[in-house]
Design an enzyme around this catalytic site. Structure first.
Site, PDB file in Angstrom:
ATOM      1  N   GLN A 191       0.679  -1.260  -0.002  1.00  0.00           N
ATOM      2  CA  GLN A 191      -0.029   0.084   0.037  1.00  0.00           C
ATOM      3  C   GLN A 191       0.824   1.211   0.089  1.00  0.00           C
ATOM      4  O   GLN A 191       0.436   2.432  -0.008  1.00  0.00           O
ATOM      5  CB  GLN A 191      -0.998   0.217   1.317  1.00  0.00           C
ATOM      6  N   PHE A 222      -6.174  -4.050   3.579  1.00  0.00           N
ATOM      7  CA  PHE A 222      -6.494  -4.048   4.606  1.00  0.00           C
ATOM      8  C   PHE A 222      -5.792  -3.184   6.148  1.00  0.00           C
ATOM      9  O   PHE A 222      -6.045  -3.265   7.231  1.00  0.00           O
ATOM     10  CB  PHE A 222      -7.542  -5.214   5.494  1.00  0.00           C
ATOM     11  N   GLU A 226       0.410  -1.479   4.933  1.00  0.00           N
ATOM     12  CA  GLU A 226       0.640  -0.234   4.869  1.00  0.00           C
ATOM     13  C   GLU A 226       2.217  -0.006   5.295  1.00  0.00           C
ATOM     14  O   GLU A 226       3.029   0.896   4.535  1.00  0.00           O
ATOM     15  CB  GLU A 226      -0.161   0.498   5.946  1.00  0.00           C
ATOM     16  N   ARG A 304      -5.180   7.752  16.778  1.00  0.00           N
ATOM     17  CA  ARG A 304      -6.566   7.585  16.214  1.00  0.00           C
ATOM     18  C   ARG A 304      -7.240   7.110  17.320  1.00  0.00           C
ATOM     19  O   ARG A 304      -8.621   7.320  17.545  1.00  0.00           O
ATOM     20  CB  ARG A 304      -6.423   6.918  14.886  1.00  0.00           C
ATOM     21  N   ARG A 336      -8.125  -1.919   9.060  1.00  0.00           N
ATOM     22  CA  ARG A 336      -9.133  -0.927   8.847  1.00  0.00           C
ATOM     23  C   ARG A 336      -9.442  -0.492  10.064  1.00  0.00           C
ATOM     24  O   ARG A 336     -10.002  -1.115  11.176  1.00  0.00           O
ATOM     25  CB  ARG A 336     -10.228  -1.887   8.076  1.00  0.00           C
ATOM     26  N   PHE A 338      -7.855   1.450  12.423  1.00  0.00           N
ATOM     27  CA  PHE A 338      -6.566   1.884  12.972  1.00  0.00           C
ATOM     28  C   PHE A 338      -6.847   2.575  14.234  1.00  0.00           C
ATOM     29  O   PHE A 338      -6.421   3.611  14.283  1.00  0.00           O
ATOM     30  CB  PHE A 338      -6.424   3.077  11.900  1.00  0.00           C
ATOM     31  N   THR A 434      -3.953  11.325  10.310  1.00  0.00           N
ATOM     32  CA  THR A 434      -3.717  12.018  11.549  1.00  0.00           C
ATOM     33  C   THR A 434      -2.323  12.937  11.509  1.00  0.00           C
ATOM     34  O   THR A 434      -2.386  14.024  12.020  1.00  0.00           O
ATOM     35  CB  THR A 434      -3.965  11.278  12.887  1.00  0.00           C
ATOM     36  N   ALA A 503      -5.817   5.171   5.439  1.00  0.00           N
ATOM     37  CA  ALA A 503      -6.755   6.368   6.261  1.00  0.00           C
ATOM     38  C   ALA A 503      -8.048   6.706   5.433  1.00  0.00           C
ATOM     39  O   ALA A 503      -8.573   7.745   5.410  1.00  0.00           O
ATOM     40  CB  ALA A 503      -5.782   7.642   6.420  1.00  0.00           C
ATOM     41  N   GLU A 707     -12.686   2.759   5.489  1.00  0.00           N
ATOM     42  CA  GLU A 707     -12.799   2.283   6.840  1.00  0.00           C
ATOM     43  C   GLU A 707     -14.013   2.215   7.827  1.00  0.00           C
ATOM     44  O   GLU A 707     -14.360   1.431   8.373  1.00  0.00           O
ATOM     45  CB  GLU A 707     -11.740   2.702   7.709  1.00  0.00           C
TER      46      GLU A 707
HETATM   47  N1  MTE Z   1     -11.312  -2.983   0.354  1.00  0.00           N
HETATM   48  C1  MTE Z   1     -10.639  -3.911  -0.327  1.00  0.00           C
HETATM   49  N2  MTE Z   1     -11.472  -4.672  -1.160  1.00  0.00           N
HETATM   50  N3  MTE Z   1      -9.724  -4.311   0.092  1.00  0.00           N
HETATM   51  C2  MTE Z   1      -8.842  -3.841   0.936  1.00  0.00           C
HETATM   52  O1  MTE Z   1      -7.468  -4.106   1.233  1.00  0.00           O
HETATM   53  N4  MTE Z   1      -8.762  -1.812   2.426  1.00  0.00           N
HETATM   54  C3  MTE Z   1      -9.566  -0.992   3.696  1.00  0.00           C
HETATM   55  C4  MTE Z   1     -10.573  -0.130   2.545  1.00  0.00           C
HETATM   56  N5  MTE Z   1     -11.210  -1.277   1.812  1.00  0.00           N
HETATM   57  C5  MTE Z   1      -9.266  -2.713   1.753  1.00  0.00           C
HETATM   58  C6  MTE Z   1     -10.666  -2.290   1.303  1.00  0.00           C
HETATM   59  C7  MTE Z   1      -8.586  -0.088   4.240  1.00  0.00           C
HETATM   60  S1  MTE Z   1      -7.896  -0.574   5.631  1.00  0.00           S
HETATM   61  C8  MTE Z   1      -8.574   1.261   3.538  1.00  0.00           C
HETATM   62  S2  MTE Z   1      -7.507   2.512   4.480  1.00  0.00           S
HETATM   63  C9  MTE Z   1      -9.263   1.593   2.355  1.00  0.00           C
HETATM   64  O2  MTE Z   1      -9.754   0.573   1.753  1.00  0.00           O
HETATM   65  C10 MTE Z   1      -7.965   2.368   1.258  1.00  0.00           C
HETATM   66  O3  MTE Z   1      -8.427   2.716   0.367  1.00  0.00           O
HETATM   67  P1  MTE Z   1      -9.203   4.138   0.035  1.00  0.00           P
HETATM   68  O4  MTE Z   1      -8.423   4.982   0.553  1.00  0.00           O
HETATM   69  O5  MTE Z   1      -9.063   4.219  -1.438  1.00  0.00           O
HETATM   70  O6  MTE Z   1     -10.372   3.792   0.331  1.00  0.00           O
HETATM   71  N1  LUZ Z   2      -2.292   5.635   8.587  1.00  0.00           N
HETATM   72  C1  LUZ Z   2      -1.764   6.509   9.017  1.00  0.00           C
HETATM   73  C2  LUZ Z   2      -3.728   5.381   8.795  1.00  0.00           C
HETATM   74  O1  LUZ Z   2      -0.551   6.604   8.784  1.00  0.00           O
HETATM   75  N2  LUZ Z   2      -2.344   7.427   9.617  1.00  0.00           N
HETATM   76  C3  LUZ Z   2      -3.624   7.659   9.771  1.00  0.00           C
HETATM   77  O2  LUZ Z   2      -4.075   8.457  10.483  1.00  0.00           O
HETATM   78  C4  LUZ Z   2      -4.362   6.422   9.525  1.00  0.00           C
HETATM   79  N3  LUZ Z   2      -5.636   6.284   9.754  1.00  0.00           N
HETATM   80  C5  LUZ Z   2      -6.289   5.383   9.233  1.00  0.00           C
HETATM   81  C6  LUZ Z   2      -5.714   4.267   8.575  1.00  0.00           C
HETATM   82  N4  LUZ Z   2      -4.432   4.507   8.190  1.00  0.00           N
HETATM   83 MO1  MOS Z   3      -6.256   1.302   5.937  1.00  0.00          MO
HETATM   84  S1  MOS Z   3      -6.033   0.665   8.075  1.00  0.00           S
HETATM   85  O1  MOS Z   3      -5.833   3.041   6.406  1.00  0.00           O
HETATM   86  O2  MOS Z   3      -4.808   0.824   5.303  1.00  0.00           O
END
Ligand code: MTE
Ligand code: LUZ
Ligand code: MOS
Length: 752
Positions: A191, A222, A226, A304, A336, A338, A434, A503, A707
């Site tokens: 990611q 998910f 990251e 968070r 997800r 966080f 954040t 995020a 999330e």
């Molecule tokens: N949806 C799918 N299908 N697969 C994923 O890995 N990750 C989740 C969410 N939905 C995820 C998902 C998480 S933790 C985040 S932070 C967001 O997707 C990231 O993508 P976005 O910022 O484009 O919403």
């Molecule tokens: N990652 C991060 C995150 O580095 N900062 C954030 O605030 C955050 N929030 C949600 C998911 N990932």
């Molecule tokens: Mo989602 S926990 O911000 O990858």
């Protein structure tokens, strides 16, 4: 508008790391990891392993040309253990050979001996020993100490929530190719392409411009990719740098589960004070976060938890503390939500306990304390455009809550063994990293001479549909068919200094940058047309549905003809743009600021049926009213809602990580670690997107969706405990997640 990747997925045509055709001569790496949780390495002998047929190299900390350091926020994590190991699963070395099978077999030929130390797994114990990841932080509003005496009801309690394994479908992996002049290209399932690039450069002792990271798509992240996609990518880069050959490393499922970090388990103490009328006057909470053996993202996750400790409620006096505790487990990481799910569960537990004491339905307390415009969060942000109450009221009407309660009451009065429970679960989630710095993104847009468009951004497609949303942005700005637009892989040489796709900000930030880049090209095209028609009293130039309009009148000039003409006249058809979320800041000294671009609100109504003879349960329905702003893509957003809810329910109910006394993970496969399947998922998930079309936030007034839906899953826990109390009114509730069927059964028949 569908997620345009769906067809590829269904046909098995999407290309993940392990689907790539590899170049001739590709080698395969396998990781030797620690079998003990805390120890000193006293003997390490690779002589036998080295001579195994097909083995081309074995690499350890000693082979690192740069620094043996992969810590992102805090520099406290090595790539390969050197003298000590700090958790079971910590990488010590890699074996690189002609095949995955040989590499895995050869790991067992490495002789290694340890002197064991006493490990710590419990965060409260590590806190007592002073083993912290970072200094403790506290957010406070008003004055709790002064307020307690003004409260009519005081309650206290302890709340536990367990970890969670990500179970992304594609395990961690990477493929690295050496190129000329000491440069390396890494294909990574990450990611955070820039984190991989930066840390690979540091480990190899190279400047960042010698490392190119490319991500076509990932099979789910998910949060688990990251920070934690880094080690595997860096290992392949190191081996390929040393051997001058392509090297691939894809973790087997069991290795992935054992070696990588998970959602943080939390152990928390709270105190809550209320007025007779049910207003929450004061709330104090301390979260003991189980961080594992290194910081990883724990400090950000802790932050968070602090931000979201009061969920969607206004509490005038609050003191929120989070302690990040170092333990001998794999470093826990982003997942997800966080840190918000853990914090929300404590808040809701407090409300349920208070309602019990007051002898009222918890929903009365929930509704009474919902945050509204003008109210202040503990971090000093004054809420604007709150939809907390609107979501609640809409849910009550839309889903006929009163009738629902009545029906459940009637069901319970007629059934002895089967009991039903209902819960309401309001949520609040702040959108933005954040860490303010991370709220930026870039895009690079090319229009080719045939009118087709290529977009590169910092966003990583992980199944959440961000590529489809980015295509929509380009299609809207240019007013051309979406089929003309391709979103390219995420590549650090095309788009630099990327923030992780995390995020929930992927579409907002990268869509924002794409929008600006497209608008710049559009502006040039319009100016080109204006110049052509100089002296012709031209007021407006527009492109609509691939046709040029002058002064509002349709012309014969089509998009592809316009592009070709512009090219012939030497107009640039490419643009790079940068987007940074405006007006956000946070002052860490004062712990106050406006860290979020906006908040997402919603409420879930969950109904469950419990079999009180067996302890097993079914989730009848989860009915949600959710504020997605002006949803930018209903089908994708609905998919995110459903996936998030089910993942949240898994965490709250059946996903249980179990460890042996020595810290060995016992639930390291799908036969022992159960995630929700289609049979376990709610029979019905209904989503009503709040009509909230005037939000001036997000990309094209949509709100981030990634999330927040996870948080609705917490409602299932409370619906279950309600059903349990119907069977056993004297139930001693433990406020502990996950509430597995086994735990339900034991609690129902526990001796008083
Ligand atoms: N949806 C799918 N299908 N697969 C994923 O890995 N990750 C989740 C969410 N939905 C995820 C998902 C998480 S933790 C985040 S932070 C967001 O997707 C990231 O993508 P976005 O910022 O484009 O919403
Ligand atoms: N990652 C991060 C995150 O580095 N900062 C954030 O605030 C955050 N929030 C949600 C998911 N990932
Ligand atoms: Mo989602 S926990 O911000 O990858």
């Amino acid at each position: 508008m569908k997620n345009t990747d769906a067809c590829l997925h269904v046909r098995g045509e999407s290309v993940f790391i392990d689907d790539r055709l590899v170049p001739e001569g590709t080698l395969y790496a396998a990781v030797l990891s620690s079998p003990v949780p805390h120890a000193k390495i006293i003997e390490f002998d690779i002589s036998k392993a080295k001579s195994v047929e097909g083995v081309e190299g074995i690499f350890t900390a000693d082979d690192i040309p740069g620094v043996n350091q992969i810590g992102n926020i805090i520099k406290d994590e090595v790539l390969f253990a050197d003298e000590e190991v700090h958790y079971i699963g910590q990488p010590i070395a890699i074996v690189v050979s002609k095949s995955d099978v040989i590499s895995h077999k050869t790991i067992n030929e490495i002789k290694i001996e340890f002197v064991k130390f006493t490990p710590v797994f419990d965060p409260r114990e590590s806190y007592k020993k002073g083993q912290l990841i970072t200094p403790t932080r506290t957010f406070s509003l008003g004055d709790v100490d002064n307020e307690w005496k003004k409260c009519d009801l005081l309650i206290e309690g302890t709340v536990e929530s367990g970890g969670q394994e990500h179970i992304y479908m594609e395990t961690q992996g990477a493929l690295a190719y050496p190129s000329e002049d000491g440069t390396i290209k890494i294909i990574s399932s990450t990611q955070a392409p820039t984190a991989v690039q930066r840390i690979a450069a540091n480990v190899l002792g190279l400047p960042m411009n010698k490392i190119e990271v490319d991500v076509l798509r990932i099979g789910g992240g998910f949060g688990g990719k990251e920070d934690q996609a880094v080690p595997w990518a860096v290992m392949t880069a190191l081996a390929s740098f040393k051997l001058k050959k392509p090297v691939k490393l894809v973790l087997h499922r069991k290795e992935d589960i054992i070696m990588t970090g998970k959602r943080h388990s939390y152990s928390s103490d709270y105190k809550m004070g209320l007025s007779k009328g049910g207003k929450i006057l004061a709330y104090e909470v301390t979260f003991y976060q189980n961080a594992g053996a290194a910081a990883d993202l724990s400090t950000a996750i802790m932050e968070r938890s602090l931000f979201h400790a009061t969920n969607s409620y206004y509490i005038p006096n609050a003191k929120i503390t989070c302690i990040s505790c170092k333990t001998n487990l794999p470093p826990n990481t982003a997942f997800r939500g966080f840190g918000a799910p853990q914090a929300l569960f404590v808040m809701e537990s407090a409300i349920y306990k208070a309602a019990d004491k007051l002898g009222i339905n918890p929903s009365v307390l929930q509704e009474k304390n919902l945050i509204k415009d003008g109210d202040e969060f503990t971090y000093g942000m004054i809420l604007k455009n709150s939809t907390a109450r609107k979501c609640w009221q809409t849910a009550e009407k839309h889903y006929s809550i009163e009738k629902l309660y009545k029906d459940v009451k009637e069901f319970n009065s007629k059934n002895k063994i089967f009991k039903k429970g209902i819960s309401m679960m309001p949520i609040c989630f702040g959108i933005s990293f954040t860490n303010t710095m991370l709220n930026q993104a870039s895009a690079l847009v090319h229009v080719y001479t045939d009118g087709s468009v290529s977009v590169s951004t910092a966003a990583v497609e992980m199944g959440q549909g961000v590529n489809t949303k980015i295509r929509q942005v380009a299609s809207e700005v240019f007013s051309i068919n979406i089929n003309r637009i391709r979103v390219e892989s995420t590549n650090t040489s095309r788009v630099s200094n990327t923030s992780p796709t995390a995020a929930s900000t992927g579409a907002d930030l990268n869509g924002g940058a794409t929008r600006i880049a497209c608008m710049n090209i559009l502006e040039r095209l319009k100016n080109f047309v204006s110049d052509k028609h100089k002296n012709q009293n031209l007021k407006t130039v527009e492109i609509m549905d691939e046709v040029v309009y002058l002064n509002g009148k349709k012309t014969g000039l089509k998009w592809d003809e316009l592009i070709n003409e512009a090219y012939t006249n030497r107009i640039s058809l490419s643009a790079q743009a940068h987007y940074a979320t405006p007006d956000i800041y946070f002052d860490k000294k004062k712990e106050k600021g406006e860290p979020f671009a906006y908040h997402v609100f919603g409420v879930a109504v969950t109904e469950v049926t419990l079999d009180c003879l067996k302890g097993i349960y079914e989730i009848d329905s989860v009915k949600i009213v959710h504020d997605a702003g002006k949803s930018f893509n209903r089908l994708i957003d609905l998919g995110q809602m459903e996936g998030g809810v089910v993942q949240g329910i898994g965490w709250a109910t059946i996903e249980e990580l179990m460890y042996a006394k020595d810290g060995k993970l016992l639930t390291d496969s799908f036969s022992t670690y159960k995630i929700p399947d289609i049979y376990f998922a709610p029979f019905e998930i209904k989503v009503h997107f709040l009509e909230n079309k005037n939000t001036q936030v997000g990309i094209f007034n949509s709100k981030a969706i990634g999330e927040p839906p996870f948080l609705y899953g917490i409602g299932t826990y409370f619906a279950l405990t309600k059903a349990m109390k119907e069977f056993r009114p004297d139930l001693k509730e433990k406020f502990s997640i996950p509430l597995t069927p086994e735990k339900v059964l034991l609690a129902l028949y526990e001796k008083p």
